[in-house]
Design a protein around this motif. Structure first.
Motif, PDB file in Angstrom:
ATOM      1  N   UNK A   1       0.824  -1.213   0.000  1.00 57.13           N
ATOM      2  CA  UNK A   1       0.000   0.000   0.000  1.00 57.13           C
ATOM      3  C   UNK A   1       0.854   1.258   0.000  1.00 57.13           C
ATOM      4  N   UNK A   2       2.056   1.140   0.517  1.00 57.18           N
ATOM      5  CA  UNK A   2       2.957   2.299   0.590  1.00 57.18           C
ATOM      6  C   UNK A   2       3.982   2.318  -0.542  1.00 57.18           C
ATOM      7  N   UNK A   3       3.822   1.393  -1.495  1.00 56.15           N
ATOM      8  CA  UNK A   3       4.710   1.381  -2.654  1.00 56.15           C
ATOM      9  C   UNK A   3       6.087   0.813  -2.393  1.00 56.15           C
ATOM     10  N   UNK A   4       6.214  -0.040  -1.381  1.00 56.03           N
ATOM     11  CA  UNK A   4       7.495  -0.665  -1.036  1.00 56.03           C
ATOM     12  C   UNK A   4       7.479  -2.115  -1.509  1.00 56.03           C
ATOM     13  N   UNK A   5       8.546  -2.528  -2.164  1.00 62.08           N
ATOM     14  CA  UNK A   5       8.644  -3.919  -2.627  1.00 62.08           C
ATOM     15  C   UNK A   5       8.546  -4.873  -1.450  1.00 62.08           C
ATOM     16  N   UNK A   6       7.776  -5.927  -1.645  1.00 57.27           N
ATOM     17  CA  UNK A   6       7.605  -6.936  -0.607  1.00 57.27           C
ATOM     18  C   UNK A   6       8.579  -8.087  -0.782  1.00 57.27           C
ATOM     19  N   UNK A   7       8.463  -9.060   0.079  1.00 59.73           N
ATOM     20  CA  UNK A   7       9.386 -10.191   0.081  1.00 59.73           C
ATOM     21  C   UNK A   7       9.329 -10.981  -1.225  1.00 59.73           C
ATOM     22  N   UNK A   8       8.149 -11.279  -1.729  1.00 61.62           N
ATOM     23  CA  UNK A   8       8.056 -12.062  -2.974  1.00 61.62           C
ATOM     24  C   UNK A   8       8.746 -11.324  -4.124  1.00 61.62           C
ATOM     25  N   UNK A   9       8.508 -10.020  -4.229  1.00 61.10           N
ATOM     26  CA  UNK A   9       9.125  -9.219  -5.288  1.00 61.10           C
ATOM     27  C   UNK A   9      10.650  -9.176  -5.121  1.00 61.10           C
ATOM     28  N   UNK A  10      11.106  -9.027  -3.889  1.00 61.21           N
ATOM     29  CA  UNK A  10      12.545  -8.969  -3.628  1.00 61.21           C
ATOM     30  C   UNK A  10      13.219 -10.320  -3.845  1.00 61.21           C
ATOM     31  N   UNK A  11      12.520 -11.409  -3.523  1.00 59.62           N
ATOM     32  CA  UNK A  11      13.085 -12.735  -3.798  1.00 59.62           C
ATOM     33  C   UNK A  11      13.262 -12.947  -5.297  1.00 59.62           C
ATOM     34  N   UNK A  12      12.285 -12.500  -6.078  1.00 59.51           N
ATOM     35  CA  UNK A  12      12.392 -12.616  -7.536  1.00 59.51           C
ATOM     36  C   UNK A  12      13.548 -11.758  -8.053  1.00 59.51           C
ATOM     37  N   UNK A  13      13.697 -10.567  -7.510  1.00 63.10           N
ATOM     38  CA  UNK A  13      14.805  -9.688  -7.912  1.00 63.10           C
ATOM     39  C   UNK A  13      16.144 -10.302  -7.520  1.00 63.10           C
ATOM     40  N   UNK A  14      16.205 -10.921  -6.351  1.00 63.11           N
ATOM     41  CA  UNK A  14      17.448 -11.557  -5.897  1.00 63.11           C
ATOM     42  C   UNK A  14      17.860 -12.658  -6.866  1.00 63.11           C
ATOM     43  N   UNK A  15      16.903 -13.437  -7.303  1.00 62.02           N
ATOM     44  CA  UNK A  15      17.206 -14.503  -8.261  1.00 62.02           C
ATOM     45  C   UNK A  15      17.678 -13.902  -9.593  1.00 62.02           C
ATOM     46  N   UNK A  16      16.970 -12.886 -10.047  1.00 62.21           N
ATOM     47  CA  UNK A  16      17.314 -12.236 -11.308  1.00 62.21           C
ATOM     48  C   UNK A  16      18.704 -11.586 -11.260  1.00 62.21           C
ATOM     49  N   UNK A  17      19.073 -11.047 -10.102  1.00 60.12           N
ATOM     50  CA  UNK A  17      20.368 -10.384  -9.944  1.00 60.12           C
ATOM     51  C   UNK A  17      21.511 -11.368  -9.676  1.00 60.12           C
TER      52      UNK A  17
END
Length: 127
Positions: free
Chosen positions: A66-82
């Motif tokens: 709701x506050x526009x901050x990436x959540x855990x699922x989004x960050x886990x996907x980014x971690x894999x991508x990076x």
């Protein structure tokens, strides 16, 4: 900083949402800057790597979204991508009675020696 940035190791000991979330924020931020990052979870921190991940279901996730901050699922996907190396501590899994089969695909199971070898002369942050 001149030259190549040193590797970063993030040691996640806590199973709580806030520390797991910030471990991912640090990991993805450092990887986005070109640093080699290893995210090592032990004990209750191993919950972050569960395939049936309880942390993205926490009430705080809705608040972050709701506050526009990436959540855990989004960050886990980014971690894999990076290309962030994700390791669940073998002893930590046993301590928490988590079978390795319960982990997300791509998560390694190894010990602290593997973490230390990956970091070498780099830095370690503990959460």
């Amino acid at each position: 900083m001149a030259g190549k940035a040193p590797p970063l190791g993030i040691l996640l000991l806590s199973g709580g949402h806030e520390r797991a979330h910030y471990a991912l924020v640090l990991a993805t931020g450092a990887a986005a800057l070109g640093r080699a990052v290893t995210l090592f979870a032990s004990n209750a921190g191993c919950r972050l790597f569960l395939a049936a991940a309880p942390l993205p279901q926490e009430p705080r996730e809705a608040l972050l979204a709701a506050r526009g901050v990436a959540g855990i699922a989004e960050l886990l996907a980014a971690a894999e991508e990076l290309g962030i190396r994700r390791i669940a501590c073998e002893a930590g899994l046993r301590a928490e009675a988590i079978p390795p089969e319960a982990l997300q695909p791509g998560v390694e199971v190894a010990g602290v020696v593997t973490l230390l070898a990956a970091i070498g002369e780099g830095q370690i942050v503990t959460l």
